[in-house]
Write a protein that holds these residues in place. Sequence first.
Motif, PDB file in Angstrom:
ATOM      1  N   GLU A  33       0.842  -1.199   0.000  1.00  0.00           N
ATOM      2  CA  GLU A  33       0.000   0.000   0.000  1.00  0.00           C
ATOM      3  C   GLU A  33       0.875   1.245   0.000  1.00  0.00           C
ATOM      4  OE1 GLU A  33      -2.448   1.033   3.322  1.00  0.00           O
ATOM      5  OE2 GLU A  33      -0.753   1.374   4.653  1.00  0.00           O
ATOM      6  N   VAL A  34       0.266   2.348  -0.462  1.00  0.00           N
ATOM      7  CA  VAL A  34       0.880   3.665  -0.332  1.00  0.00           C
ATOM      8  C   VAL A  34       0.101   4.419   0.743  1.00  0.00           C
ATOM      9  CG1 VAL A  34       1.397   5.865  -1.444  1.00  0.00           C
ATOM     10  CG2 VAL A  34       1.642   3.733  -2.736  1.00  0.00           C
ATOM     11  N   LEU A  35       0.786   4.710   1.846  1.00  0.00           N
ATOM     12  CA  LEU A  35       0.190   5.489   2.922  1.00  0.00           C
ATOM     13  C   LEU A  35       0.724   6.905   2.818  1.00  0.00           C
ATOM     14  CD1 LEU A  35      -1.388   5.693   5.682  1.00  0.00           C
ATOM     15  CD2 LEU A  35       0.832   5.289   6.761  1.00  0.00           C
ATOM     16  N   ALA A  36      -0.150   7.864   2.561  1.00  0.00           N
ATOM     17  CA  ALA A  36       0.258   9.272   2.528  1.00  0.00           C
ATOM     18  C   ALA A  36       0.261   9.810   3.948  1.00  0.00           C
ATOM     19  CB  ALA A  36      -0.696  10.079   1.655  1.00  0.00           C
ATOM     20  N   LEU A  37       1.363  10.440   4.329  1.00  0.00           N
ATOM     21  CA  LEU A  37       1.481  11.083   5.636  1.00  0.00           C
ATOM     22  C   LEU A  37       1.429  12.582   5.413  1.00  0.00           C
ATOM     23  CD1 LEU A  37       1.961  10.954   8.686  1.00  0.00           C
ATOM     24  CD2 LEU A  37       4.420  10.877   8.213  1.00  0.00           C
ATOM     25  N   MET A  38       0.406  13.228   5.967  1.00  0.00           N
ATOM     26  CA  MET A  38       0.191  14.649   5.697  1.00  0.00           C
ATOM     27  C   MET A  38       0.105  15.448   6.988  1.00  0.00           C
ATOM     28  SD  MET A  38      -2.338  14.695   2.398  1.00  0.00           S
ATOM     29  CE  MET A  38      -1.724  16.328   1.943  1.00  0.00           C
ATOM     30  N   GLY A  39       0.410  16.712   6.862  1.00  0.00           N
ATOM     31  CA  GLY A  39       0.371  17.636   7.981  1.00  0.00           C
ATOM     32  C   GLY A  39       1.106  18.901   7.577  1.00  0.00           C
ATOM     33  N   GLU A  40       0.838  19.988   8.268  1.00  0.00           N
ATOM     34  CA  GLU A  40       1.526  21.237   7.975  1.00  0.00           C
ATOM     35  C   GLU A  40       3.019  21.083   8.242  1.00  0.00           C
ATOM     36  OE1 GLU A  40      -0.331  25.098   9.088  1.00  0.00           O
ATOM     37  OE2 GLU A  40      -1.529  23.858  10.424  1.00  0.00           O
ATOM     38  N   ASN A  41       3.820  21.998   7.661  1.00  0.00           N
ATOM     39  CA  ASN A  41       5.216  22.056   8.057  1.00  0.00           C
ATOM     40  C   ASN A  41       5.283  22.331   9.549  1.00  0.00           C
ATOM     41  OD1 ASN A  41       6.235  21.644   5.495  1.00  0.00           O
ATOM     42  ND2 ASN A  41       6.281  23.811   4.999  1.00  0.00           N
ATOM     43  N   GLU A  81      16.467  -3.677   9.544  1.00  0.00           N
ATOM     44  CA  GLU A  81      15.071  -4.047   9.808  1.00  0.00           C
ATOM     45  C   GLU A  81      14.179  -3.836   8.593  1.00  0.00           C
ATOM     46  OE1 GLU A  81      14.089  -5.551  12.338  1.00  0.00           O
ATOM     47  OE2 GLU A  81      15.630  -5.231  13.867  1.00  0.00           O
ATOM     48  N   GLY A  82      14.780  -3.373   7.484  1.00  0.00           N
ATOM     49  CA  GLY A  82      14.006  -3.164   6.255  1.00  0.00           C
ATOM     50  C   GLY A  82      13.334  -1.821   6.173  1.00  0.00           C
ATOM     51  N   ILE A  83      13.850  -0.820   6.920  1.00  0.00           N
ATOM     52  CA  ILE A  83      13.280   0.527   6.917  1.00  0.00           C
ATOM     53  C   ILE A  83      14.244   1.460   6.197  1.00  0.00           C
ATOM     54  CG2 ILE A  83      12.478   2.457   8.339  1.00  0.00           C
ATOM     55  CD1 ILE A  83      12.139   0.330  10.620  1.00  0.00           C
ATOM     56  N   ASN A  84      13.787   2.120   5.147  1.00  0.00           N
ATOM     57  CA  ASN A  84      14.636   3.021   4.372  1.00  0.00           C
ATOM     58  C   ASN A  84      13.920   4.347   4.139  1.00  0.00           C
ATOM     59  OD1 ASN A  84      17.240   1.560   3.191  1.00  0.00           O
ATOM     60  ND2 ASN A  84      15.582   0.061   3.303  1.00  0.00           N
ATOM     61  N   LEU A  85      14.634   5.429   4.413  1.00  0.00           N
ATOM     62  CA  LEU A  85      14.088   6.778   4.259  1.00  0.00           C
ATOM     63  C   LEU A  85      14.838   7.495   3.148  1.00  0.00           C
ATOM     64  CD1 LEU A  85      12.544   9.362   5.043  1.00  0.00           C
ATOM     65  CD2 LEU A  85      14.126   9.643   6.971  1.00  0.00           C
ATOM     66  N   ILE A  86      14.114   7.950   2.130  1.00  0.00           N
ATOM     67  CA  ILE A  86      14.695   8.751   1.053  1.00  0.00           C
ATOM     68  C   ILE A  86      14.338  10.200   1.332  1.00  0.00           C
ATOM     69  CG2 ILE A  86      14.753   9.210  -1.428  1.00  0.00           C
ATOM     70  CD1 ILE A  86      13.995   6.308  -1.880  1.00  0.00           C
ATOM     71  N   LYS A 161      16.691  -4.902   0.900  1.00  0.00           N
ATOM     72  CA  LYS A 161      15.433  -5.642   1.090  1.00  0.00           C
ATOM     73  C   LYS A 161      14.438  -4.851   1.930  1.00  0.00           C
ATOM     74  CE  LYS A 161      17.428 -10.245   0.440  1.00  0.00           C
ATOM     75  NZ  LYS A 161      18.584  -9.734  -0.278  1.00  0.00           N
ATOM     76  N   SER A 162      14.130  -3.681   1.426  1.00  0.00           N
ATOM     77  CA  SER A 162      13.239  -2.770   2.147  1.00  0.00           C
ATOM     78  C   SER A 162      11.835  -3.338   2.299  1.00  0.00           C
ATOM     79  CB  SER A 162      13.173  -1.427   1.401  1.00  0.00           C
ATOM     80  OG  SER A 162      12.400  -0.508   2.097  1.00  0.00           O
ATOM     81  N   LYS A 163      11.332  -3.275   3.527  1.00  0.00           N
ATOM     82  CA  LYS A 163       9.936  -3.606   3.804  1.00  0.00           C
ATOM     83  C   LYS A 163       9.095  -2.335   3.881  1.00  0.00           C
ATOM     84  CE  LYS A 163      11.019  -7.744   6.526  1.00  0.00           C
ATOM     85  NZ  LYS A 163      10.883  -8.387   7.866  1.00  0.00           N
ATOM     86  N   VAL A 164       9.718  -1.283   4.419  1.00  0.00           N
ATOM     87  CA  VAL A 164       9.051   0.011   4.561  1.00  0.00           C
ATOM     88  C   VAL A 164       9.918   1.058   3.868  1.00  0.00           C
ATOM     89  CG1 VAL A 164       8.176   1.765   6.147  1.00  0.00           C
ATOM     90  CG2 VAL A 164       8.063  -0.666   6.779  1.00  0.00           C
ATOM     91  N   LEU A 165       9.378   1.703   2.852  1.00  0.00           N
ATOM     92  CA  LEU A 165      10.099   2.725   2.098  1.00  0.00           C
ATOM     93  C   LEU A 165       9.416   4.069   2.313  1.00  0.00           C
ATOM     94  CD1 LEU A 165      12.306   3.504   0.085  1.00  0.00           C
ATOM     95  CD2 LEU A 165      10.720   2.929  -1.770  1.00  0.00           C
ATOM     96  N   ARG A 190       4.740  -1.000  -4.954  1.00  0.00           N
ATOM     97  CA  ARG A 190       3.564  -1.366  -4.161  1.00  0.00           C
ATOM     98  C   ARG A 190       3.089  -2.765  -4.543  1.00  0.00           C
ATOM     99  NH1 ARG A 190      -1.533   2.512  -4.730  1.00  0.00           N
ATOM    100  NH2 ARG A 190      -1.259   1.864  -6.898  1.00  0.00           N
ATOM    101  N   SER A 191       3.069  -3.064  -5.836  1.00  0.00           N
ATOM    102  CA  SER A 191       2.606  -4.383  -6.289  1.00  0.00           C
ATOM    103  C   SER A 191       3.549  -5.496  -5.851  1.00  0.00           C
ATOM    104  CB  SER A 191       2.468  -4.398  -7.817  1.00  0.00           C
ATOM    105  OG  SER A 191       3.747  -4.345  -8.445  1.00  0.00           O
ATOM    106  N   GLU A 192       4.800  -5.132  -5.533  1.00  0.00           N
ATOM    107  CA  GLU A 192       5.774  -6.111  -5.071  1.00  0.00           C
ATOM    108  C   GLU A 192       5.698  -6.331  -3.561  1.00  0.00           C
ATOM    109  OE1 GLU A 192       9.594  -4.877  -6.472  1.00  0.00           O
ATOM    110  OE2 GLU A 192       9.028  -4.993  -8.585  1.00  0.00           O
ATOM    111  N   GLY A 193       4.759  -5.644  -2.899  1.00  0.00           N
ATOM    112  CA  GLY A 193       4.523  -5.888  -1.484  1.00  0.00           C
ATOM    113  C   GLY A 193       5.241  -4.971  -0.519  1.00  0.00           C
ATOM    114  N   ILE A 194       5.854  -3.896  -1.014  1.00  0.00           N
ATOM    115  CA  ILE A 194       6.534  -2.950  -0.128  1.00  0.00           C
ATOM    116  C   ILE A 194       5.505  -1.974   0.445  1.00  0.00           C
ATOM    117  CG2 ILE A 194       8.233  -1.077  -0.024  1.00  0.00           C
ATOM    118  CD1 ILE A 194       9.798  -2.540  -2.191  1.00  0.00           C
ATOM    119  N   ALA A 195       5.644  -1.660   1.719  1.00  0.00           N
ATOM    120  CA  ALA A 195       4.809  -0.625   2.348  1.00  0.00           C
ATOM    121  C   ALA A 195       5.485   0.718   2.106  1.00  0.00           C
ATOM    122  CB  ALA A 195       4.661  -0.887   3.839  1.00  0.00           C
ATOM    123  N   ILE A 196       4.807   1.612   1.419  1.00  0.00           N
ATOM    124  CA  ILE A 196       5.388   2.908   1.050  1.00  0.00           C
ATOM    125  C   ILE A 196       4.698   4.019   1.838  1.00  0.00           C
ATOM    126  CG2 ILE A 196       5.774   4.545  -0.830  1.00  0.00           C
ATOM    127  CD1 ILE A 196       5.686   2.082  -2.728  1.00  0.00           C
TER     128      ILE A 196
END
Length: 507
Positions: A33-41, A81-86, A161-165, A190-196
Amino acid sequence: MKPQPTLDMFDVSKRFGNFYALKGVQLQAYAGEVLALMGENGAGKSTLMKILAGVYSSDTGSIKIDGREVHVRNPVQARKEGINLIYQELSIAIHLNVAENVFMGSQPRNSLGFVDFALMHTETQKVLERLGARFTSHTMASELSIAEQQLVEIARALIHKSKVLIMDEPTATLSDRETERLFALIRQLRSEGIAIIYISHRMPEVYELADRVTVIRDGTYVGTLQRHEIDPDRIVRMMVGRELSDFYQRNKNHRPGEVVLKVKNLSRKGVVQPSTFEVRSGEILGLAGLVGAGRTELMRLLFGADPKSGGEIWLNDKKLNIRSPQDAVRAGIGYLPEDRKSQGLFLQMSALENIGMNVLDKHSHFGLLNFAALEKLTRDAIQSMALKVSSPASLAMDLSGGNQQKLLLARWMEIQPKVLILDEPTRGVDVGAKSEIYRMMGELAEKGVAVICISSELPEVIGLSDRVLVMREGEIVGEVSGKEITQDNIMKYATGAEYLASDLVGA
């Protein structure tokens, strides 16, 4: 039965001194899935993601990956742990090749303990082909575009091997075509199963990509919307506590005054055709057109940033000889540029230095600066602009996009401008900062300042402007005002459709 989330953050709090950046925040992201994280600066998005990526440690709360609680103490452990932040500002070493960038800090070793460069290139090339990259593992990073460098960052995440991007404002520096390619890639991942987790303030992107939207405000969790619940008005209300329709409110009794600025046949050969227009005191004049229409180029001529081929500029019935931006500033003309970081701000300098830059001569005696006076004007500007800075000594580079833009506006307020040119004033800022900037523009008009606003966002142009000039191919081709300021009318001029329509009628 509801599936187990790939990522589950619960009751996360973080305090800096006496300030709570986060308080009891929760966030769940699922595989595929693509989870959008939103909020003001300043809402806490970046702080939350830096905790997840191991840059910060939380004061309270837990992080679970696939139901297993993890303690992420640093970025290296996060990657394991498979967590990557760009990040929005890409971390690419341009003097290294692609493979070296992908494996930076985690180079494989052969049986003799030496770096296995052959394996690095083989594995990198596999991932690049999977991503559809048009460069190879041997390409030097210095030869890549920003979009291609972003692919390298994504390749790095996949190698681990990112699980969460996590993608922080990934389209901020991309063209429309590059953005389309990125969206296709996100859908593939997303179709490959990564949580974005996708951080963006751009509503159309969120609407197009997101399966769910989580909103945080002032460091607290507000709520999560499912795909069928995603609506711009609802998201804005969750983010800032007010309706989207409230943003463009202006004093309906206010009327522009006398003509302040007259521009006659201003031109630059091969760039801007002879252009003539007027702006009244207290008027917001919108300047619309498609990308490349010449709007910025025309305003740079007016401000003296580029040499003109011909034309005249009159301010309060006085002909000006503007040969440089300094001449324009002395005359009372300010210009907030399209690219605030490279053309507007002094990023390594403080808020005080940035705000006082144009009025240093007014606050110096015998060559010595009056820092007490400069600090007072900075504190006054911080209050009036609702700038979120800890002190006048805060560096411009450490501020959010919206606060950087307000910092620039504060600088121009100090010269008490007669004319203020705003080039894409809300680009790269969130909806809360947009609202503040719109309010300031209205207040400037109330005080009699002639405001010229270039914007590529038609709702912005329509909502703010008293009149709109439309440019196409370096030429002013139309003007609309009052009830005629509509999207259809603006686009007819911007695309040349009005000529097509008249030709058809004539036929």
